[in-house]
Design an enzyme around this catalytic site. Structure first.
Site, PDB file in Angstrom:
ATOM      1  N   ASP A  86       0.805  -1.235   0.000  1.00  0.00           N
ATOM      2  CA  ASP A  86       0.000   0.000   0.000  1.00  0.00           C
ATOM      3  C   ASP A  86       0.833   1.279   0.000  1.00  0.00           C
ATOM      4  OD1 ASP A  86       0.748  -0.888   2.611  1.00  0.00           O
ATOM      5  OD2 ASP A  86      -0.672   0.500   3.510  1.00  0.00           O
ATOM      6  N   GLU A 143      -0.653  -1.974   5.122  1.00  0.00           N
ATOM      7  CA  GLU A 143       0.247  -1.942   6.286  1.00  0.00           C
ATOM      8  C   GLU A 143       0.125  -0.621   7.024  1.00  0.00           C
ATOM      9  OE1 GLU A 143       3.134  -1.241   9.018  1.00  0.00           O
ATOM     10  OE2 GLU A 143       3.190  -0.074   7.174  1.00  0.00           O
TER      11      GLU A 143
END
Ligand SMILES: [Zn+2]
Ligand SMILES: [Zn+2]
Length: 400
Positions: A86, A143
């Site tokens: 991400d 994350e």
């Protein structure tokens, strides 16, 4: 561990360094937020598909696991290698050709590089399969504060893929390119959030004796909270208490004492006993200070991320391997832990493993993680991939 065997994945991977750079720059140009990594996971799936790797999609929403079986599988061993996918909701300041095409979104933490390094490992491992067991390539979503690791675990990650050990890497601008940093214990702190609502009784600022002033109580509470680390935590342990927000009243109302004040902040710690003590002291301090002034306080304390704790055997194994691959001068075995946090910690609560940092430089120019001028250093892609590959081969060696 044979040093030549440890180094051989790197020589192989260097041949497709340019391909990895192209993948990484494409991912960088198209950042996606946590649990929205549809394009990123799609590219990973396409790459794995082309390599003939078995794919399990939709684990933790946009999470993806690739499975590579070794030339032998008799050992029943399984190693998990994790990369996060991400990006961050921030605006990139870079102007190079591969800068973000999406306003307000940026790969400011280098997860584009992590994803690419795991794809590089996949390409080598699928072609060579020089191990006895199974490699689970774990492409993790979200994350950055959205709990992607936890989502994958709740979707049965370790039931479907019962790894014996798990490893994850993060690039690190403060270390020189290609230098590995690790330690055999805490790598990152537990991150907790607290909110203290102080209840008083509002009234006229000219007649404070008719009120019970929550602003004054908040001020005393902030000061008293700082006694927890300095007076209650053992100086040989570590903890941080930071109040990041204080709110009460209205800036346009100079003579209105409000009913309520609110403090929000974070606590960082490594050890469970320290974490529990800080929480207990925080409740006592906040409630007692409010009581002393005639008010009350409600404390909400949430544990967001646990501490990232390496298991010594897995950390030492990696440090030994890296020493053979990179040379002792490029391995820091006692890297200082960071008070930041990382959601690989959830995976480490289930499996033995290690989280390590791979130096990439840039900190000296201020190009640190989450900075608008940050960029992943493509020069370290092959080393990152090779470390993953050597881990798989050396932890699950073929029978002679
Ligand atoms: Zn980050
Ligand atoms: Zn990160």
């Amino acid at each position: 561990m044979d040093a030549a065997a440890v180094r051989s994945p790197l020589q192989h991977i260097l041949r497709f360094h340019d391909d990895l750079t192209a993948i990484r720059r494409d991912l960088h140009a198209h950042p996606e937020l946590g649990f929205e990594e549809v394009r990123t996971a799609g590219i990973a799936a396409d790459e794995l598909n082309a390599l003939g790797i078995e794919i399990h999609a939709g684990i933790g929403k946009t999470g993806l696991v690739g499975v590579i079986r070794g030339r032998q599988c008799d050992s029943g061993r399984m190693v998990g290698l994790r990369a996060d996918m991400d990006a961050l909701p921030m605006t990139e300041a870079n102007t190079f050709g591969h800068c973000s095409r999406k306003p307000g979104l940026m790969h400011g933490c280098g997860h584009d590089g992590h994803t690419t390094m795991l794809l590089g490992a996949a390409r080598y491992l699928a072609a060579t399969r020089n191990f006895d067991g199974t490699v689970a390539l774990i492409f993790q979503p979200a994350e950055e504060g959205r709990g992607g690791a936890q989502a994958m675990i709740e979707d049965g990650l370790f039931d479907t893929f019962p790894c014996d050990a798990i490893y994850a890497m993060h690039n690190w601008p403060a270390l020189p390119p290609g230098t590995l940093g690790i330690n055999p214990g805490p790598m990152m702190a537990a991150a907790d959030r607290f909110e203290i609502v102080i209840h008083g009784r509002g009234g006229h600022g000219a007649h404070p004796y008719q009120t019970c002033d929550p602003v004054l109580m908040a001020a005393h509470t902030i000061t008293a909270l700082q006694s927890i680390v300095s007076r209650n935590v053992n100086p040989l342990d570590s903890a941080v208490v930071s109040v990041g927000s204080m709110q009460a009243g209205h800036p346009g109302a100079m003579s209105v004492i409000p009913n309520e004040a609110r403090l929000v902040g974070t606590v960082r710690s490594f050890r469970r006993s320290v974490q529990e003590m800080v929480e207990a002291r925080m409740r006592t301090v906040a409630q007692s200070v409010a009581q002393a002034f005639g008010g009350t306080a409600d404390v909400t304390y949430e544990r967001i991320y646990p501490a990232t704790l390496n298991t010594p055997h897995e950390a030492d194994f990696l440090a030994d391997l890296a020493t053979r691959m990179l040379g002792p001068e490029r391995v820091v075995r006692d890297l200082q832990p960071s008070m930041g946090s990382e959601d690989f910690s959830f995976m480490l609560q289930h499996k033995p493993g290690a989280y390590f940092r791979l130096g990439q430089g840039g900190a000296e120019e201020g190009r640190v993680l989450h900075n608008a001028s940050y960029d992943f250093n493509d020069a370290i892609l092959p080393v990152g991939s090779a470390l993953f590959c050597a881990l798989a081969e050396q932890r699950m060696p073929l029978a002679a």
